[in-house]
Design an enzyme around this catalytic site. Structure first.
Site, PDB file in Angstrom:
ATOM      1  N   GLY A 127      57.880 -15.473 -34.359  1.00  0.00           N
ATOM      2  CA  GLY A 127      59.282 -15.066 -34.401  1.00  0.00           C
ATOM      3  C   GLY A 127      60.117 -16.039 -35.215  1.00  0.00           C
ATOM      4  O   GLY A 127      61.010 -15.646 -35.967  1.00  0.00           O
ATOM      5  N   GLN A 130      63.598 -11.324 -27.776  1.00  0.00           N
ATOM      6  CA  GLN A 130      63.646 -11.117 -26.319  1.00  0.00           C
ATOM      7  C   GLN A 130      63.811  -9.645 -25.946  1.00  0.00           C
ATOM      8  O   GLN A 130      63.662  -9.289 -24.778  1.00  0.00           O
ATOM      9  CB  GLN A 130      64.812 -11.917 -25.715  1.00  0.00           C
ATOM     10  CG  GLN A 130      64.595 -13.412 -25.686  1.00  0.00           C
ATOM     11  CD  GLN A 130      63.531 -13.856 -24.683  1.00  0.00           C
ATOM     12  OE1 GLN A 130      63.282 -13.207 -23.677  1.00  0.00           O
ATOM     13  NE2 GLN A 130      62.893 -14.975 -24.964  1.00  0.00           N
ATOM     14  N   SER A 176      58.304 -11.024 -31.850  1.00  0.00           N
ATOM     15  CA  SER A 176      57.183 -11.935 -31.639  1.00  0.00           C
ATOM     16  C   SER A 176      56.287 -11.414 -30.522  1.00  0.00           C
ATOM     17  O   SER A 176      56.767 -11.084 -29.435  1.00  0.00           O
ATOM     18  CB  SER A 176      57.715 -13.323 -31.281  1.00  0.00           C
ATOM     19  OG  SER A 176      56.650 -14.191 -30.983  1.00  0.00           O
ATOM     20  N   HIS A 184      54.077 -12.705 -28.427  1.00  0.00           N
ATOM     21  CA  HIS A 184      53.822 -13.367 -27.138  1.00  0.00           C
ATOM     22  C   HIS A 184      54.951 -13.204 -26.132  1.00  0.00           C
ATOM     23  O   HIS A 184      54.842 -13.643 -24.989  1.00  0.00           O
ATOM     24  CB  HIS A 184      53.450 -14.840 -27.339  1.00  0.00           C
ATOM     25  CG  HIS A 184      54.584 -15.768 -27.666  1.00  0.00           C
ATOM     26  ND1 HIS A 184      55.159 -16.573 -26.723  1.00  0.00           N
ATOM     27  CD2 HIS A 184      55.235 -16.021 -28.815  1.00  0.00           C
ATOM     28  CE1 HIS A 184      56.115 -17.300 -27.282  1.00  0.00           C
ATOM     29  NE2 HIS A 184      56.185 -16.985 -28.568  1.00  0.00           N
ATOM     30  N   THR A 231      45.878 -15.236 -45.560  1.00  0.00           N
ATOM     31  CA  THR A 231      44.975 -14.260 -44.949  1.00  0.00           C
ATOM     32  C   THR A 231      45.498 -13.865 -43.573  1.00  0.00           C
ATOM     33  O   THR A 231      45.865 -14.721 -42.765  1.00  0.00           O
ATOM     34  CB  THR A 231      43.555 -14.845 -44.832  1.00  0.00           C
ATOM     35  OG1 THR A 231      43.121 -15.173 -46.155  1.00  0.00           O
ATOM     36  CG2 THR A 231      42.590 -13.859 -44.205  1.00  0.00           C
ATOM     37  N   CYS A 277      62.076 -24.675 -25.434  1.00  0.00           N
ATOM     38  CA  CYS A 277      62.072 -25.579 -26.577  1.00  0.00           C
ATOM     39  C   CYS A 277      62.939 -26.801 -26.318  1.00  0.00           C
ATOM     40  O   CYS A 277      62.719 -27.856 -26.882  1.00  0.00           O
ATOM     41  CB  CYS A 277      62.576 -24.863 -27.817  1.00  0.00           C
ATOM     42  SG  CYS A 277      62.237 -23.111 -27.785  1.00  0.00           S
TER      43      CYS A 277
HETATM   44  C1  LIG Z   1      60.793 -17.136 -28.444  1.00  0.00           C
HETATM   45  C2  LIG Z   1      61.949 -16.844 -29.328  1.00  0.00           C
HETATM   46  C3  LIG Z   1      61.903 -17.103 -30.708  1.00  0.00           C
HETATM   47  C4  LIG Z   1      60.739 -17.780 -31.354  1.00  0.00           C
HETATM   48  O1  LIG Z   1      59.581 -16.981 -31.392  1.00  0.00           O
HETATM   49  P1  LIG Z   1      58.177 -17.722 -31.631  1.00  0.00           P
HETATM   50  O2  LIG Z   1      57.218 -16.610 -31.858  1.00  0.00           O
HETATM   51  O3  LIG Z   1      57.895 -18.471 -30.379  1.00  0.00           O
HETATM   52  O4  LIG Z   1      58.335 -18.598 -32.818  1.00  0.00           O
HETATM   53  C5  LIG Z   1      62.997 -16.763 -31.484  1.00  0.00           C
HETATM   54  N1  LIG Z   1      64.073 -16.185 -30.936  1.00  0.00           N
HETATM   55  C6  LIG Z   1      64.165 -15.917 -29.617  1.00  0.00           C
HETATM   56  C7  LIG Z   1      65.382 -15.249 -29.084  1.00  0.00           C
HETATM   57  C8  LIG Z   1      63.108 -16.240 -28.769  1.00  0.00           C
HETATM   58  O5  LIG Z   1      63.202 -15.980 -27.464  1.00  0.00           O
END
Ligand SMILES: *Cc1c(COP(=O)(O)O)cnc(C)c1O
Length: 386
Positions: free
Chosen positions: A71, A179, A199, A201, A237, A325
């Site tokens: 993300g 989110q 993202s 995860h 890749t 973070c």
């Molecule tokens: C987790 C998150 C990100 C970062 O995504 P990653 O895949 O962990 O780099 C960016 N923006 C928001 C709002 C997030 O919650």
């Protein structure tokens, strides 16, 4: 001891059915998707399917989806790309003061390199209005970037209204929907969204893979330079198994979105009611209803968020204060301060974010532990008069 994971805004567990779809791409289907032979073609098929799954989830076209490393990379690609590409048109970017650091730190970097950035203030619930955006747009504005939903307090922004304003004024509109995807309905066409970050995860997919929707007709420079992957829009890749997992996870989340949101909202409300019933002098952070179905965030007066987290952890409960973070740093959350909280109240915050696996028993256990934790810590707190 009971184990309760309530930090789903930081990351989610990989769903077993997602892993199952990834497995062939981690083992037998190992070809490079750019290779023309059968091994390569087979890997390419997995990526093509994932691109269709993401496009369907957003109501986008297949060629509008670019796979990225996360993300954060999607966010960086948009801000840096638009600033470079539209330099001749202007240098002004509009965002909010509660964005994720993937946006904020990139905006600050751009400020040091010739851009002008407006950080719109949010209201006490963590929201900005379309009127604020309209009033901030100037002749040299090249981008509006506003998150779909906040990762700390779960507030949901009026994205469709903001999209309409930007489209009318002819300014590009990006939303960090990391989110929101898989949790709330998104339609990039109806909402006039030009670019969107997501993202895997955060919706029970694997870590280290993201996607970026870029509307047809907008061409950003590639953030990662090298080969011609992703039609020259992102070199390197492909993380084939990750991309396949992202596609499977987004399809799964969207297929069950309505029932999941209903179930999660009921659990979230049970948790909120329990906390407010059992613990005196707590403050809900974020909006009471306009919030993600899985997000709960409270300030528990007179005690430290970090101490609460340690005691929850000792009782098997994974929670967070602020974002993953920034936890570990002693600075209070920039989001809570932006909502108007004083430092002390911001320090006493705890975020509990539910997931697909959360049960009613988990909720009741958390309420019970949190109540005892608050009582114990308050007895030791010089600030608490009882
Ligand atoms: C987790 C998150 C990100 C970062 O995504 P990653 O895949 O962990 O780099 C960016 N923006 C928001 C709002 C997030 O919650």
């Amino acid at each position: 001891m009971r184990k309760v994971y309530m930090d789903n805004a930081a990351t989610t567990a990989l769903a077993p059915e997602v892993l199952e779809q990834m497995m062939p791409y981690l083992t037998t289907t190992f070809g490079n998707p750019s290779s023309v032979h059968a091994f390569g073609r087979e890997a390419r098929t997995g990526i093509d399917k994932a691109r269709q799954q993401v496009a369907a989830a957003l109501n986008a076209e297949v060629d509008e989806i670019i796979f990225t490393g996360c993300g954060t990379e999607s966010d960086n690609t948009v801000l840096l790309g638009v600033a470079a590409k539209y330099k001749a048109k202007g240098n002004h970017i509009i965002t909010t003061n509660i964005e994720h650091h993937a946006i904020l730190h990139t905006a600050e970097y751009l400020e040091k390199n010739g851009c002008e950035v407006t950080y719109l203030p949010v209201d006490q619930y963590g929201r900005v209005s379309a009127e604020q955006v309209a009033a901030a747009i100037k002749d040299n504005t090249i981008l509006v970037s506003i998150m779909f939903a906040n990762n700390e307090v779960g507030s949901i922004m009026p994205i469709a209204e903001i999209g309409a304003v930007c489209r009318e004024k002819g300014v590009l509109f990006h939303t960090d929907a990391v989110q929101a995807v898989g949790h709330v309905p998104i339609d990039v066409k109806a909402m006039n969204i030009d670019m969107l970050s997501l993202s895997a995860h955060k919706f029970h997919g694997p870590k280290g893979v993201g996607a970026l929707y870029v509307r047809r007709g907008i061409r950003l420079p590639s953030f990662v330079m090298g080969g011609g992957q992703e039609k020259g829009r992102r070199a390197g890749t492909e993380n084939t198994a990750g991309v396949v997992g992202l596609g499977a996870a987004v399809e799964m989340s969207c297929a069950h979105m309505e029932e999941n949101a209903k179930r999660m909202t009921a659990l979230r409300n049970r948790l909120m009611e329990g906390i407010e019933r059992e613990i005196p002098e707590v403050k809900l952070n974020g909006h009471r209803t306009e919030r993600l179905p899985n997000n709960v965030n409270y300030s528990i007066r007179y005690i430290e968020g970090e101490s609460i987290l340690l005691m929850l952890d000792m009782n098997g409960i994974a929670a967070s204060s602020g974002s993953a973070c920034t936890s570990g740093s002693l600075d209070p959350s920039h989001v809570l301060l932006a909502l108007g909280l004083d430092h002390e109240t911001a320090h006493g915050s705890v975020r509990l974010t539910l997931g697909d696996e959360t049960t009613e028993e988990d909720i009741d256990y958390v309420i019970d532990v949190l109540k005892k934790t608050a009582e114990r810590l308050r007895m030791m707190s010089p600030l608490y008069k009882g």
